[in-house]
Scaffold this active site. Structure first.
Site, mmCIF file in Angstrom:
data_model
loop_
_atom_site.group_PDB
_atom_site.id
_atom_site.type_symbol
_atom_site.label_atom_id
_atom_site.label_comp_id
_atom_site.label_asym_id
_atom_site.label_seq_id
_atom_site.Cartn_x
_atom_site.Cartn_y
_atom_site.Cartn_z
ATOM 1 C CG ASN A 11 -67.415 47.842 32.763
ATOM 2 O OD1 ASN A 11 -67.570 46.621 32.867
ATOM 3 N ND2 ASN A 11 -67.631 48.496 31.648
ATOM 4 N NE ARG A 92 -71.808 47.541 30.892
ATOM 5 C CZ ARG A 92 -71.241 47.377 29.708
ATOM 6 N NH1 ARG A 92 -69.968 47.571 29.561
ATOM 7 N NH2 ARG A 92 -71.959 47.018 28.685
ATOM 8 C CG HIS A 181 -75.219 48.453 24.006
ATOM 9 N ND1 HIS A 181 -75.138 48.311 22.642
ATOM 10 C CD2 HIS A 181 -73.965 48.279 24.475
ATOM 11 C CE1 HIS A 181 -73.891 48.048 22.298
ATOM 12 N NE2 HIS A 181 -73.155 48.016 23.387
ATOM 13 C CG HIS A 207 -74.958 52.261 21.942
ATOM 14 N ND1 HIS A 207 -74.772 52.860 23.164
ATOM 15 C CD2 HIS A 207 -73.815 51.589 21.694
ATOM 16 C CE1 HIS A 207 -73.572 52.569 23.624
ATOM 17 N NE2 HIS A 207 -72.966 51.791 22.750
ATOM 18 C CG LEU A 208 -74.810 53.478 15.426
ATOM 19 C CD1 LEU A 208 -74.876 54.272 14.123
ATOM 20 C CD2 LEU A 208 -75.354 52.065 15.209
ATOM 21 C CG ASN A 210 -65.198 48.774 19.296
ATOM 22 O OD1 ASN A 210 -64.953 48.530 18.114
ATOM 23 N ND2 ASN A 210 -64.314 49.255 20.145
ATOM 24 N NE ARG A 240 -69.825 42.027 20.189
ATOM 25 C CZ ARG A 240 -70.361 42.878 21.048
ATOM 26 N NH1 ARG A 240 -71.661 43.016 21.135
ATOM 27 N NH2 ARG A 240 -69.602 43.588 21.844
ATOM 28 C CD GLU A 383 -72.667 52.176 28.090
ATOM 29 O OE1 GLU A 383 -71.615 52.409 27.476
ATOM 30 O OE2 GLU A 383 -73.269 51.104 28.035
HETATM 31 P P1 ADP Z 1 -67.234 50.863 22.809
HETATM 32 O O1 ADP Z 1 -67.596 51.703 24.016
HETATM 33 O O2 ADP Z 1 -68.333 49.974 22.318
HETATM 34 O O3 ADP Z 1 -65.910 50.184 22.890
HETATM 35 P P2 ADP Z 1 -67.155 53.432 21.442
HETATM 36 O O4 ADP Z 1 -68.521 53.931 21.737
HETATM 37 O O5 ADP Z 1 -66.003 54.105 22.104
HETATM 38 O O6 ADP Z 1 -67.046 51.880 21.590
HETATM 39 O O7 ADP Z 1 -66.955 53.550 19.847
HETATM 40 C C1 ADP Z 1 -65.813 53.093 19.225
HETATM 41 C C2 ADP Z 1 -66.003 53.270 17.732
HETATM 42 O O8 ADP Z 1 -66.198 54.671 17.434
HETATM 43 C C3 ADP Z 1 -64.784 52.821 16.918
HETATM 44 O O9 ADP Z 1 -65.190 52.067 15.809
HETATM 45 C C4 ADP Z 1 -64.199 54.151 16.477
HETATM 46 O O10 ADP Z 1 -63.502 54.026 15.261
HETATM 47 C C5 ADP Z 1 -65.450 54.978 16.284
HETATM 48 N N1 ADP Z 1 -65.111 56.393 16.187
HETATM 49 C C6 ADP Z 1 -64.585 57.220 17.121
HETATM 50 N N2 ADP Z 1 -64.339 58.438 16.583
HETATM 51 C C7 ADP Z 1 -64.722 58.379 15.279
HETATM 52 C C8 ADP Z 1 -64.737 59.306 14.170
HETATM 53 N N3 ADP Z 1 -64.295 60.541 14.310
HETATM 54 N N4 ADP Z 1 -65.207 58.865 12.970
HETATM 55 C C9 ADP Z 1 -65.653 57.617 12.811
HETATM 56 N N5 ADP Z 1 -65.673 56.698 13.800
HETATM 57 C C10 ADP Z 1 -65.209 57.082 15.015
#
Ligand code: ADP
Length: 396
Positions: A11, A92, A181, A207-208, A210, A240, A383
């Site tokens: 990636n 990716r 995504h 998908h929640l 960042n 965002r 992923e």
């Molecule tokens: P990306 O791959 O889009 O960078 P991730 O899927 O790793 O992101 O998700 C990151 C998000 O998950 C951050 O906002 C982080 O705070 C949140 N997160 C991780 N662990 C927890 C938790 N135990 N409680 C609440 N949020 C969490």
């Protein structure tokens, strides 16, 4: 090492190169790492193989040097790539436009098509392409496969993919809803189908992370998603805005004298949870909300309000809602958010099993009661594994 075949998943970002050696048959990561701050005076490299973790700081001039460092670390720390039976390199790619509805083996023609799509993803496709170019040069003996974030959403019906914009302008500048995504939404919705035993369901995947997006998947095909021309549209994200009246752009230009680039940075990097609270990390926002911080509480309420809106809209569009699934960092870990959302979905007969919701696990699990009219699941996304599996399937 007892592995039959591996895929090296790459990636490549503008100043970083993330990689993982994956055994797609055993659903496992064999080794992984990250080169960050490429092109800066000091770059940071981490490489993890089993319980060995290597951390280095040194200059890395460009993506070609970065990949050379990665290959050196595989050689010195392991596992040796010559013994890992690499069958493909999976890349990716963020934007596949209308050209790509599935993964492809990289040829010069495919490479050029990805380059042509750069105006649609100026921050992503050019660095993705750099990764492809250097990897093809340094690992010339294995097939390279590109997996597109947008591919799963090429099945969107025209009415979901089309903006109500002047037809000729939209056509000339390729303005339509491509989603993003997609690799995660496809992986998770496929897992859901396996778990419930059929693809013939109406499901919503949230998908929640960042970045955050929702998708509506009917009988295995994506029929709507929240991200649009770019990954800015839709849900409230770490930094965002998600959905915002586009007239806010005109307003900020006319009244605040902001440039296009300033508005772009504001919407993409300084908004969402960060804009509302100063923190982009949900853990920090959650802990502030738990201490009754009003900004943090409002941020979570805005995020929930929009989630409810999309779940309702997608259920109405599909005509049914059988399964609702949470995934990615927040979806997999923030049990409070899952509870708050499920409580707001009582109209649909969603009934959360609070004990099941409180269990921490890396495994897929059902968190609704047997009486719930909608089955609610948590399914961890992966992923890299999805890219490795698609690459393997393609070369076979
Ligand atoms: P990306 O791959 O889009 O960078 P991730 O899927 O790793 O992101 O998700 C990151 C998000 O998950 C951050 O906002 C982080 O705070 C949140 N997160 C991780 N662990 C927890 C938790 N135990 N409680 C609440 N949020 C969490």
């Amino acid at each position: 090492m007892n592995i039959t075949e591996t895929v090296l998943v790459i990636n490549s970002g503008s100043s970083s190169l993330k990689y993982q050696l994956v055994d797609p048959n055993a659903d496992g990561s064999v080794a992984s790492g990250l080169v960050e701050r490429i092109g800066e005076p000091i770059s940071h490299i981490t490489h993890t193989s089993g319980d060995q973790v290597v951390d280095e700081e040194k200059p890395v001039a460009d993506h070609s040097d970065a990949l050379r460092e990665v290959l050196r670390l595989f050689d010195e720390v392991g596992p040796k790539l010559s013994e890992a039976n690499i069958v493909a390199v999976g890349h990716r790619v963020v934007q596949g436009g209308r050209h790509f509805d599935s993964a492809k083996i990289v040829t010069d023609r495919i490479r050029d098509l990805i380059a042509e799509l750069s105006p649609l993803a100026p921050l992503h496709n050019p660095p993705n392409l750099k990764g492809i170019d250097v990897a093809r040069e340094l690992l010339p003996d294995v097939p390279h496969v590109v997996v597109f974030d947008t591919a799963f959403f090429q099945s969107l019906p025209e009415e979901a993919a089309t903006y109500a914009l002047d037809k000729d302008v939209a056509e000339k500048y390729s303005i339509r809803r491509y989603g993003a995504h997609g690799t995660s939404h496809q992986f998770v919705s496929d897992r859901v189908a396996e778990i419930v035993g059929t693809k013939d369901i109406c499901q919503i995947v949230l998908h929640l992370g960042n970045g955050a997006s929702a998708s509506a998947v009917k009988c295995g095909k994506a029929v709507d998603t929240t991200m649009g021309l770019t990954p800015l549209e839709g849900l409230v994200m770490g930094t965002r805005t998600g959905d915002i009246d586009p007239a806010a752009v005109f307003h900020l230009q006319r009244v605040a004298g902001m440039s296009v680039d300033e508005v772009d940075t504001l919407f993409n990097k300084q908004s969402g949870l960060k804009g509302l609270t100063g923190d982009n990390d949900m853990r920090a926002v959650r802990s502030r909300a738990d201490s009754d911080d009003p900004d943090a509480r409002l941020a979570i309420d805005v995020l929930l309000h929009r989630l409810v809106k999309y779940v309702g809209a997608y259920a109405a569009q599909m005509g049914a809602l059988d399964v609702l699934t949470f995934t990615a960092g927040i979806g997999e870990n923030d049990m409070m958010l899952r509870k708050e959302l499920c409580e707001r979905l009582s109209l649909f007969g969603v009934e959360l099993d609070e004990a099941a919701n409180a269990i921490r696990s890396k495994e897929p699990r059902t968190i609704s009661t047997p009486n719930s009219k909608v089955q609610v699941l948590v399914v961890p996304t992966n992923e890299e594994l999805a890219i490795a599996q698609q690459a393997l399937a393609l070369i076979k």
